[in-house]
Design a protein around this motif. Structure first.
Motif, PDB file in Angstrom:
ATOM      1  N   LEU A   1       0.830  -1.201   0.000  1.00  0.00           N
ATOM      2  CA  LEU A   1       0.000   0.000   0.000  1.00  0.00           C
ATOM      3  C   LEU A   1       0.865   1.252   0.000  1.00  0.00           C
ATOM      4  O   LEU A   1       1.908   1.312   0.639  1.00  0.00           O
ATOM      5  CB  LEU A   1      -0.902   0.002   1.240  1.00  0.00           C
ATOM      6  N   ARG A   2       0.394   2.251  -0.756  1.00  0.00           N
ATOM      7  CA  ARG A   2       0.980   3.584  -0.722  1.00  0.00           C
ATOM      8  C   ARG A   2      -0.107   4.569  -0.343  1.00  0.00           C
ATOM      9  O   ARG A   2      -1.228   4.510  -0.869  1.00  0.00           O
ATOM     10  CB  ARG A   2       1.568   3.957  -2.082  1.00  0.00           C
ATOM     11  N   GLU A   3       0.199   5.477   0.583  1.00  0.00           N
ATOM     12  CA  GLU A   3      -0.803   6.429   1.063  1.00  0.00           C
ATOM     13  C   GLU A   3      -0.234   7.837   1.037  1.00  0.00           C
ATOM     14  O   GLU A   3       0.890   8.080   1.477  1.00  0.00           O
ATOM     15  CB  GLU A   3      -1.243   6.078   2.490  1.00  0.00           C
ATOM     16  N   THR A   4      -1.022   8.771   0.521  1.00  0.00           N
ATOM     17  CA  THR A   4      -0.663  10.187   0.521  1.00  0.00           C
ATOM     18  C   THR A   4      -1.745  10.954   1.265  1.00  0.00           C
ATOM     19  O   THR A   4      -2.925  10.884   0.898  1.00  0.00           O
ATOM     20  CB  THR A   4      -0.524  10.728  -0.907  1.00  0.00           C
ATOM     21  N   ASP A   5      -1.337  11.663   2.315  1.00  0.00           N
ATOM     22  CA  ASP A   5      -2.261  12.462   3.125  1.00  0.00           C
ATOM     23  C   ASP A   5      -1.947  13.942   2.946  1.00  0.00           C
ATOM     24  O   ASP A   5      -0.789  14.353   3.041  1.00  0.00           O
ATOM     25  CB  ASP A   5      -2.141  12.103   4.604  1.00  0.00           C
TER      26      ASP A   5
ATOM     27  N   SER B   1      -2.812  -7.488  -3.714  1.00  0.00           N
ATOM     28  CA  SER B   1      -4.014  -8.323  -3.696  1.00  0.00           C
ATOM     29  C   SER B   1      -5.248  -7.508  -4.065  1.00  0.00           C
ATOM     30  O   SER B   1      -5.255  -6.273  -4.011  1.00  0.00           O
ATOM     31  CB  SER B   1      -4.196  -8.925  -2.300  1.00  0.00           C
ATOM     32  N   PHE B   2      -6.306  -8.224  -4.415  1.00  0.00           N
ATOM     33  CA  PHE B   2      -7.552  -7.554  -4.787  1.00  0.00           C
ATOM     34  C   PHE B   2      -8.119  -6.774  -3.604  1.00  0.00           C
ATOM     35  O   PHE B   2      -8.706  -5.697  -3.790  1.00  0.00           O
ATOM     36  CB  PHE B   2      -8.571  -8.586  -5.274  1.00  0.00           C
ATOM     37  N   ALA B   3      -7.939  -7.293  -2.380  1.00  0.00           N
ATOM     38  CA  ALA B   3      -8.451  -6.601  -1.195  1.00  0.00           C
ATOM     39  C   ALA B   3      -7.808  -5.230  -1.033  1.00  0.00           C
ATOM     40  O   ALA B   3      -8.467  -4.267  -0.622  1.00  0.00           O
ATOM     41  CB  ALA B   3      -8.214  -7.457   0.044  1.00  0.00           C
ATOM     42  N   VAL B   4      -6.531  -5.119  -1.371  1.00  0.00           N
ATOM     43  CA  VAL B   4      -5.846  -3.832  -1.289  1.00  0.00           C
ATOM     44  C   VAL B   4      -6.267  -2.940  -2.442  1.00  0.00           C
ATOM     45  O   VAL B   4      -6.481  -1.726  -2.270  1.00  0.00           O
ATOM     46  CB  VAL B   4      -4.320  -4.035  -1.272  1.00  0.00           C
TER      47      VAL B   4
ATOM     48  N   PRO C   1     -17.601  -0.291   5.641  1.00  0.00           N
ATOM     49  CA  PRO C   1     -16.565  -0.953   6.452  1.00  0.00           C
ATOM     50  C   PRO C   1     -15.399  -0.012   6.742  1.00  0.00           C
ATOM     51  O   PRO C   1     -15.240   1.030   6.094  1.00  0.00           O
ATOM     52  CB  PRO C   1     -16.132  -2.136   5.579  1.00  0.00           C
ATOM     53  N   SER C   2     -14.589  -0.388   7.707  1.00  0.00           N
ATOM     54  CA  SER C   2     -13.422   0.421   8.071  1.00  0.00           C
ATOM     55  C   SER C   2     -12.391   0.397   6.952  1.00  0.00           C
ATOM     56  O   SER C   2     -12.332  -0.530   6.142  1.00  0.00           O
ATOM     57  CB  SER C   2     -12.808  -0.092   9.368  1.00  0.00           C
ATOM     58  N   SER C   3     -11.558   1.425   6.928  1.00  0.00           N
ATOM     59  CA  SER C   3     -10.520   1.552   5.910  1.00  0.00           C
ATOM     60  C   SER C   3      -9.237   0.886   6.385  1.00  0.00           C
ATOM     61  O   SER C   3      -8.918   0.869   7.580  1.00  0.00           O
ATOM     62  CB  SER C   3     -10.262   3.025   5.600  1.00  0.00           C
ATOM     63  N   ILE C   4      -8.477   0.364   5.443  1.00  0.00           N
ATOM     64  CA  ILE C   4      -7.186  -0.235   5.755  1.00  0.00           C
ATOM     65  C   ILE C   4      -6.240   0.781   6.385  1.00  0.00           C
ATOM     66  O   ILE C   4      -5.323   0.418   7.139  1.00  0.00           O
ATOM     67  CB  ILE C   4      -6.577  -0.846   4.471  1.00  0.00           C
TER      68      ILE C   4
ATOM     69  N   SER D   1      -4.522 -11.079   2.931  1.00  0.00           N
ATOM     70  CA  SER D   1      -5.060 -11.557   1.658  1.00  0.00           C
ATOM     71  C   SER D   1      -3.922 -11.626   0.651  1.00  0.00           C
ATOM     72  O   SER D   1      -3.290 -10.603   0.358  1.00  0.00           O
ATOM     73  CB  SER D   1      -6.162 -10.602   1.154  1.00  0.00           C
ATOM     74  N   GLU D   2      -3.643 -12.830   0.181  1.00  0.00           N
ATOM     75  CA  GLU D   2      -2.593 -13.052  -0.817  1.00  0.00           C
ATOM     76  C   GLU D   2      -1.253 -12.461  -0.386  1.00  0.00           C
ATOM     77  O   GLU D   2      -0.521 -11.876  -1.188  1.00  0.00           O
ATOM     78  CB  GLU D   2      -3.024 -12.461  -2.171  1.00  0.00           C
TER      79      GLU D   2
END
Length: 469
Positions: free
Chosen positions: A204-208, A243-246, A330-333, A357-358
């Motif tokens: 995962l990559r996140e930019t805030d 993974s697809f979940a991400v 649902p809650s966020s990763i 997941s995967e």
């Protein structure tokens, strides 16, 4: 005149009039007749004047708030002690490069026989200062460049621009800080920032990009911080094999949240304490003030430290938390808890416990973790009294669990699920304290209770950071 130069004013005797304990920093330049010498030894004195030399842009009102206690001193030792405390308060404001104190007998037409004058000789910081340093986070390091405008309006306000480039995170931000005159612990700050982070355990990559405002204040023996934060979050995949979940979590979201933190900390050190306790509670409510993310989040941290014989320390710690989504979404990763790694449950890879997941770890909505630790001096104590005191031998037992809960069930079902599939580990190693900045651990770990999907680190594991279980 009998003059006392109190440049550092430490150490000071706790009571009495024996000035021989003041060391080289206190010197009687000249001894005049016995009447003048008696003034210095008299238990009853009056501070008539407090002078400041070197003030430029600093306003008088904020200075008066910091030195008010000096006028309440009743004897010379108390004058010196309170002057030292006032000096520490002035330095804590972050607007002076240097503060020296000079205590002298009062002279002039209005001088009393037992009157004293206290002079603070100060050197203000420049209007613009820069800094370059490195920081150690939880198993990551970063280079930090900063520009600071101290004492911007003359009342200890501060504007700071900071750029940080790290192994997993890059950020820059602009902040404004304003303390309450006479009570530095009460302060207000506003922050504008952008943070880009990489989380390889989740692909995962996140930019805030956000803005926050917070107010900190003490209350009895506790410290509190109330905060509002609005952040535009952009989530994306770190690799094509995510993974697809991400991938499903990728996209934009807007979070607006109110949070509160309470801290009780009696430890003698935050890095490697030998005594004292820590209790910290955080609460966050998102969605009430807008945005498209809604949840309630609670977490706590408890640590107890007890010194033992032979310079050993026994430490126990407990962490826990729960996230409850509000509504049907649902809650966020990005909001969930993560567990595992050299700073939490040792013997497991970084954030590699719980739902996945995967091969991508998705975090959980509830967790707990606990630890028992024994810190002892190195065998045969090499470097005793010097560099060797920075090292400690470390024996530990860690345990914890991370999972998602069905909130339609009762508390008993939640406790049962958190008690299932407990991961735990034990081992020994060496700890190095890097001043009051961070600590390094090199441990030999034996993970137990491993579940399918967990990623372990069986054997030697290295950890660096500030917050350890």
């Amino acid at each position: 005149m009998g003059t006392v130069h109190a440049r550092s004013l430490e150490p000071l005797p706790s009571s009495g009039t024996d000035f021989g304990a003041l060391g080289e920093e206190a010197e009687f330049v000249e001894v005049e007749p016995e009447a003048k010498q008696e003034i210095l030894e008299n238990k009853d004195v009056v501070v008539q004047h407090v002078h400041f030399d070197g003030l430029g842009r600093t306003k008088d009102d904020i200075i008066i708030c910091e030195i008010g206690e000096v006028f309440k001193a009743k004897n010379l030792i108390e004058v010196m002690r309170r002057s030292h405390e006032a000096r520490e308060k002035l330095l804590r404001l972050g607007i002076f490069r240097q503060v020296d104190v000079l205590i002298d007998t009062c002279h002039g037409e209005d001088a009393l026989p037992n009157g004293l004058d206290v002079t603070f000789e100060v050197t203000e910081l420049r209007r613009l200062t820069g800094s370059y340093n490195t920081m150690v986070g939880n198993n990551e390091g970063s280079m930090v460049l900063g520009l600071k405008l101290p004492n911007l309006l003359g009342r200890a306000e501060k504007v700071t621009f900071q750029f940080s480039y790290g192994t997993k995170e890059t950020s820059y931000g602009l902040s404004f800080f304003k303390p309450q005159p006479g009570n530095f612990e009460r302060n207000f700050s506003v922050n504008l920032y952008k943070v880009t982070g990489q989380f390889p355990w989740s692909s995962l990559r996140e930019t805030d990009r956000g803005v926050s405002a917070e107010y900190s204040f003490p209350l009895w023996k506790t410290s509190h911080t109330v905060k509002w934060e609005g952040v535009w979050r952009e989530l994306g995949c770190l690799s094509r094999t995510a993974s697809f979940a991400v991938r499903k979590e990728s996209g934009h979201s807007l979070k607006s949240s109110l949070s509160h933190a309470m801290v009780i900390d009696s430890r003698n050190s935050s890095i490697l304490p030998r005594r004292g306790a820590l209790f910290k509670v955080n609460q966050e409510l998102a969605g009430y003030t807008g945005g498209d993310v809604s949840f309630i989040k609670e977490d706590f941290e408890l640590q107890l430290n007890k010194p033992l014989a032979l310079d050993s320390v026994f430490s126990t710690s407990l962490w826990g938390g729960m996230l409850v989504p509000i509504g049907d979404k649902p809650s966020s990763i990005a909001d969930r808890f993560y567990l595992g790694g050299p700073t939490s449950v040792r013997g497991f890879s970084m954030h590699s416990i719980g739902p996945q997941s995967e091969g991508d770890y998705l975090g959980g909505e509830a967790y707990w973790a606990g630890g028992l630790h024994l810190y002892t001096p190195l065998p045969f104590r090499p470097g005793q009294g010097g560099f060797g005191e920075l090292f400690r031998t470390h024996f530990f037992l860690n345990a914890g669990n991370l999972c998602n809960l069905n909130y339609g069930e009762g508390p008993k079902a939640h406790i049962r699920k958190l008690a299932e599939c407990i991961r735990w580990s034990y081992g020994a190693g060496v700890v190095l304290r890097l001043g009051n900045i961070a600590r390094l651990e090199l441990n030999y770990c034996i993970p137990m209770g491993v579940q399918g999907g967990d990623r372990i680190c069986d054997g030697v594991q290295f950890g660096a950071g500030i917050r350890f279980l």
